[in-house]
Design a protein around this motif. Structure first.
Motif, PDB file in Angstrom:
ATOM      1  N   PRO A   1       0.832  -1.492   0.187  1.00 46.10           N
ATOM      2  CA  PRO A   1      -0.019   0.050   0.386  1.00 46.10           C
ATOM      3  C   PRO A   1       0.437   1.540  -0.184  1.00 46.10           C
TER       4      PRO A   1
ATOM      5  N   ASP B   1      -7.153  -1.107  -1.220  1.00 40.44           N
ATOM      6  CA  ASP B   1      -6.471  -0.861   0.337  1.00 40.44           C
ATOM      7  C   ASP B   1      -6.698   0.885  -0.310  1.00 40.44           C
TER       8      ASP B   1
ATOM      9  N   VAL C   1      -4.040   2.139   6.645  1.00 44.16           N
ATOM     10  CA  VAL C   1      -4.509   2.277   5.516  1.00 44.16           C
ATOM     11  C   VAL C   1      -5.922   1.479   5.914  1.00 44.16           C
TER      12      VAL C   1
ATOM     13  N   SER D   1      -8.148  -1.368   4.751  1.00 46.94           N
ATOM     14  CA  SER D   1      -8.486  -2.468   3.129  1.00 46.94           C
ATOM     15  C   SER D   1      -9.898  -2.589   3.058  1.00 46.94           C
TER      16      SER D   1
END
Length: 509
Positions: A250, A277, A307, A309
């Protein structure tokens, strides 16, 4: 020139860049189970001028996938220095059962550790450690994770314990020390150390596979692995600290998105074959997660990008009612998706049926109802928009950059976000992000701060961080010339003078 490579769960992406950051060529190849052949295929597709390559930067999801699957992890002896204060919560107490079994669940509680200001919590007991070493040897364990209460304040106990255990266990045993991996917070730092120890053997296999792949295409330039924060590590560092590459995928995508699209502050939606992501870029670098983060249900506290997801990607299964994910065909997309002659309806098939993408044979999805495909894609767009909205910290307009091969699922505008951009080479942004990665050095410890001298202490911390960044020679020159830093981390090396005092200071360059 330099090559950036990102090995994902579905595809291996590669990009060839000049030192000024211009993308010369890009390629995508299915990820293979043996790693080597997928990487060599991607590099050959670039057709790079071998003699002009000064460095290769690689990002990989192999380590995170191994932890998630609870496979290919080495048995670990988790030695904690903290008795009598920490007996209530033994090592791995909050781990999912699969991951706990994968590393063996061997925990040892010993005396030692420090108070928050560096004072001894209890004296280290060499005899206790020797008895612990005897049990570790009897079990045949060759990877040891040592954690100590408040070791980021004073690391001596971990280093001393490692020396005692090393003397008893002999050669061939690896040590991971928590003060080198995590931050303040015992359980999360200990977890990161155990994970690192469990991945050490796999790291050797992965690094050797990458080296073999480069040798097969006659590239002799040095190669580096990208870290969670968008910086680089060399091969030796990667073998020792594989946990530092967990979120490199990511991170690479986000940095590549900024490089390709222009805005340094934006939201990035990276849609792969299995997951999407979503992260926020600030000044061209991913926003770091504050405090603790999770990896495969395990709390850790090392540097990692913030992040979120989603189980939505180009290979995601689509049910009869249009629900998409989280299951995916993964790297078998070109075998199982309808547009490639397979039998599984995937999100990629929806995009082709709705006329949003030209992938495979559109005639193979001509039977799909156009309205059904549009409704399913609208549902995906709403879920992505909700995730972006959760990540931003203000109501100010925020551009959204869509990258990754699966970003064909992202429309020209998302609900609440009218400025959606898909830059050139969007499908290999992760490889571009790996190629532009630079060296980083971090200092994160407690410093003594005399009255009125805070600025001098910060300057000292910055100087240490810069020194670590400059410690090793880099692979090239130019705006993206990179290096990586290393320092003596062996448990038998003399420790650097530990910090102590009342105020915490951290800096990164």
């Amino acid at each position: 020139m330099r090559i950036g490579i990102d090995v994902g769960g579905t595809n291996t992406d590669a990009a060839l860049l000049r030192d000024d950051g211009r993308v010369i060529a890009a390629a995508k190849s299915p990820t293979t189970s043996d790693i080597t052949s997928g990487v060599t295929a991607a590099i050959r597709a670039l057709n790079p001028p071998i003699e002009a390559i000064t460095a290769v930067m690689i990002g990989t999801t192999h380590f995170l996938n191994a932890l998630i699957e609870g496979a290919r992890l080495a048995p670990v002896a988790a030695v904690r220095l903290g008795l009598p204060a920490t007996a209530a919560l033994p090592p791995m107490v909050d781990w999912p059962e699969r991951q706990r079994r994968a590393v063996g669940g061997h925990g040892y509680l010993c005396h030692g550790g420090r108070e928050f200001d560096g004072r001894p919590l209890s004296p280290l007991d060499p005899g206790e450690l020797r008895r612990t070493a005897a049990d570790i040897a009897a079990r045949g364990i060759t990877s040891v994770a040592i954690s100590s209460v408040f070791s980021p304040v004073a690391e001596e106990d971990e280093r001393r314990a490692a020396r005692i255990l090393a003397d008893e266990l002999g050669d061939g045993v690896h040590f991971s020390l928590s003060h080198e991996l995590g931050r303040i917070g015992l359980l999360a730092r200990e977890n990161a150390t155990i994970i690192n120890a469990g991945l050490r053997d796999l790291a050797t296999v992965i690094v050797e596979s990458f080296g073999k792949a480069l040798a097969e295409v006659s590239i002799t330039a040095p190669f580096f692995l990208s870290q969670n924060d968008g910086t680089l590590m060399d091969v030796d560092f990667a073998r020792t600290y594989p946990v530092a590459t967990f979120a490199s995928g990511p991170t690479n995508s986000m940095r590549g998105a900024a490089h390709l699209s222009g805005p340094g502050d934006c939201a990035v939606v990276d849609v792969g074959g299995t997951t999407s992501d979503v992260g926020i870029l600030v000044g061209g670098f991913p926003r770091e997660a504050a405090g603790e983060s999770e990896a495969a249900g395990i709390r850790t506290n090392f540097r990692i990008p913030d992040v979120l997801s989603l189980g939505i990607g180009g290979g995601s299964h689509v049910s009869e009612d249009g629900a998409t994910g989280p299951r995916s065909v993964g790297y078998r997309l070109t075998e199982e998706a309808l547009v490639f002659g397979g039998t599984r309806l995937t999100a990629t098939d929806l995009a082709v049926a709705a006329g949003r993408a030209e992938v495979g044979d559109a005639a193979l999805v001509a039977h799909l109802d156009r309205d059904f495909a549009e409704r399913a894609l609208d549902r995906i767009a709403r879920r992505l928009a909700e995730t972006v909205d959760r990540m931003r910290t203000s109501a100010a307009p925020l551009p959204v950059v869509a990258v990754g091969g699966g970003s064909i699922l992202v429309p020209g505008a998302l609900p609440g976000f009218d400025d959606v951009r898909r830059p050139g080479h969007f499908d290999v942004a992760n490889a571009v992000g790996a190629a532009i990665a630079q060296v980083g050095g971090e200092v994160d410890r407690v410093f003594q701060v005399p009255e009125g001298r805070r600025d001098q202490v910060l300057a000292q911390a910055r100087e240490e961080a810069e020194g670590r960044a400059l410690d090793a020679p880099g692979p090239g020159r130019g705006p993206y010339a990179s290096s990586t830093w290393r320092r003596c981390r062996s448990p038998i090396c003399p420790a650097a003078p530990p910090g102590s005092g009342s105020r915490r200071s951290a800096t990164r360059t």
